[in-house]
Design a protein around this motif. Structure first.
Motif, PDB file in Angstrom:
ATOM      1  N   ALA A   1       0.161  14.876  24.689  1.00  0.00           N
ATOM      2  CA  ALA A   1      -0.583  13.822  23.994  1.00  0.00           C
ATOM      3  C   ALA A   1      -0.501  12.507  24.752  1.00  0.00           C
ATOM      4  O   ALA A   1      -1.501  11.795  24.899  1.00  0.00           O
ATOM      5  CB  ALA A   1      -0.045  13.657  22.579  1.00  0.00           C
ATOM      6  N   ILE A   2       0.672  12.184  25.258  1.00  0.00           N
ATOM      7  CA  ILE A   2       0.833  10.948  26.024  1.00  0.00           C
ATOM      8  C   ILE A   2       0.090  11.056  27.350  1.00  0.00           C
ATOM      9  O   ILE A   2      -0.554  10.099  27.798  1.00  0.00           O
ATOM     10  CB  ILE A   2       2.324  10.632  26.232  1.00  0.00           C
ATOM     11  CG1 ILE A   2       2.960  10.281  24.880  1.00  0.00           C
ATOM     12  CG2 ILE A   2       2.510   9.491  27.224  1.00  0.00           C
ATOM     13  CD1 ILE A   2       4.439  10.011  24.935  1.00  0.00           C
ATOM     14  N   GLU A   3       0.141  12.214  27.985  1.00  0.00           N
ATOM     15  CA  GLU A   3      -0.598  12.423  29.234  1.00  0.00           C
ATOM     16  C   GLU A   3      -2.098  12.238  29.021  1.00  0.00           C
ATOM     17  O   GLU A   3      -2.770  11.603  29.830  1.00  0.00           O
ATOM     18  CB  GLU A   3      -0.322  13.823  29.785  1.00  0.00           C
ATOM     19  CG  GLU A   3       0.967  13.949  30.531  1.00  0.00           C
ATOM     20  CD  GLU A   3       0.959  13.176  31.836  1.00  0.00           C
ATOM     21  OE1 GLU A   3      -0.025  13.264  32.587  1.00  0.00           O
ATOM     22  OE2 GLU A   3       1.947  12.469  32.078  1.00  0.00           O
TER      23      GLU A   3
ATOM     24  N   ALA B   1      -6.982   9.003  29.661  1.00  0.00           N
ATOM     25  CA  ALA B   1      -8.159   8.378  29.056  1.00  0.00           C
ATOM     26  C   ALA B   1      -8.217   6.884  29.393  1.00  0.00           C
ATOM     27  O   ALA B   1      -9.291   6.352  29.708  1.00  0.00           O
ATOM     28  CB  ALA B   1      -8.143   8.578  27.544  1.00  0.00           C
ATOM     29  N   ARG B   2      -7.078   6.222  29.344  1.00  0.00           N
ATOM     30  CA  ARG B   2      -7.057   4.793  29.674  1.00  0.00           C
ATOM     31  C   ARG B   2      -7.377   4.557  31.146  1.00  0.00           C
ATOM     32  O   ARG B   2      -8.107   3.636  31.493  1.00  0.00           O
ATOM     33  CB  ARG B   2      -5.690   4.195  29.342  1.00  0.00           C
ATOM     34  CG  ARG B   2      -5.472   4.004  27.870  1.00  0.00           C
ATOM     35  CD  ARG B   2      -4.163   3.324  27.603  1.00  0.00           C
ATOM     36  NE  ARG B   2      -3.962   3.141  26.174  1.00  0.00           N
ATOM     37  CZ  ARG B   2      -2.861   2.644  25.650  1.00  0.00           C
ATOM     38  NH1 ARG B   2      -1.860   2.283  26.429  1.00  0.00           N
ATOM     39  NH2 ARG B   2      -2.752   2.500  24.348  1.00  0.00           N
TER      40      ARG B   2
ATOM     41  N   ALA C   1     -11.176   2.853  35.320  1.00  0.00           N
ATOM     42  CA  ALA C   1     -11.866   3.185  36.569  1.00  0.00           C
ATOM     43  C   ALA C   1     -13.388   3.083  36.410  1.00  0.00           C
ATOM     44  O   ALA C   1     -14.077   2.619  37.314  1.00  0.00           O
ATOM     45  CB  ALA C   1     -11.478   4.586  37.022  1.00  0.00           C
ATOM     46  N   GLU C   2     -13.906   3.497  35.259  1.00  0.00           N
ATOM     47  CA  GLU C   2     -15.345   3.381  35.018  1.00  0.00           C
ATOM     48  C   GLU C   2     -15.777   1.929  34.980  1.00  0.00           C
ATOM     49  O   GLU C   2     -16.834   1.574  35.511  1.00  0.00           O
ATOM     50  CB  GLU C   2     -15.711   4.078  33.715  1.00  0.00           C
ATOM     51  CG  GLU C   2     -15.695   5.586  33.786  1.00  0.00           C
ATOM     52  CD  GLU C   2     -16.015   6.223  32.445  1.00  0.00           C
ATOM     53  OE1 GLU C   2     -16.543   5.541  31.557  1.00  0.00           O
ATOM     54  OE2 GLU C   2     -15.728   7.421  32.292  1.00  0.00           O
ATOM     55  N   ALA C   3     -14.985   1.073  34.338  1.00  0.00           N
ATOM     56  CA  ALA C   3     -15.320  -0.352  34.277  1.00  0.00           C
ATOM     57  C   ALA C   3     -15.293  -0.971  35.669  1.00  0.00           C
ATOM     58  O   ALA C   3     -16.178  -1.764  36.026  1.00  0.00           O
ATOM     59  CB  ALA C   3     -14.357  -1.074  33.344  1.00  0.00           C
TER      60      ALA C   3
END
Length: 109
Positions: free
Chosen positions: A21-23, A28-29, A34-36
């Protein structure tokens, strides 16, 4: 020959690799950041391209002894067209990427 790098003795030892879950949250973050950053770099490239093309047209017109007002107007028109085409390219590539990712998710179901 592979070896595991030893952590620094003052580094806090965290066992996050064992918690999926932490991974997933970290991935996701990182993906969002990276997309931004990629979008900002695309905008910068379009802005640089716009300035270069407009200034090259103006410099060529002045070097060829064309009227200055006409040359500046033509350079601005070229810069506007370059900016519009760059923004269109960014939009279409983003839409195509989203479409392909949705298609990939649909095929894996």
């Amino acid at each position: 020959m592979t070896h595991k790098a030893l952590p620094h003795p003052d580094q806090l030892a965290l066992e996050w690799e064992k918690d999926p879950a932490i991974e997933a949250l970290i991935e996701a973050r990182v993906a969002k950041r990276a997309e931004a950053a990629a979008f900002q770099w695309r905008l910068r490239l379009v802005a640089i391209e716009t300035c270069m093309m407009g200034s090259l047209v103006i410099a060529a017109g002045i070097a060829l002894d064309q009227p200055v007002l006409k040359t500046v107007r033509t350079g601005l028109i070229v810069a506007a067209a370059c900016f519009a085409s760059g923004m269109l390219l960014i939009g279409l590539s983003g839409a195509c990427g989203m479409l392909l990712s949705r298609l990939r998710k649909w095929r894996h179901k």
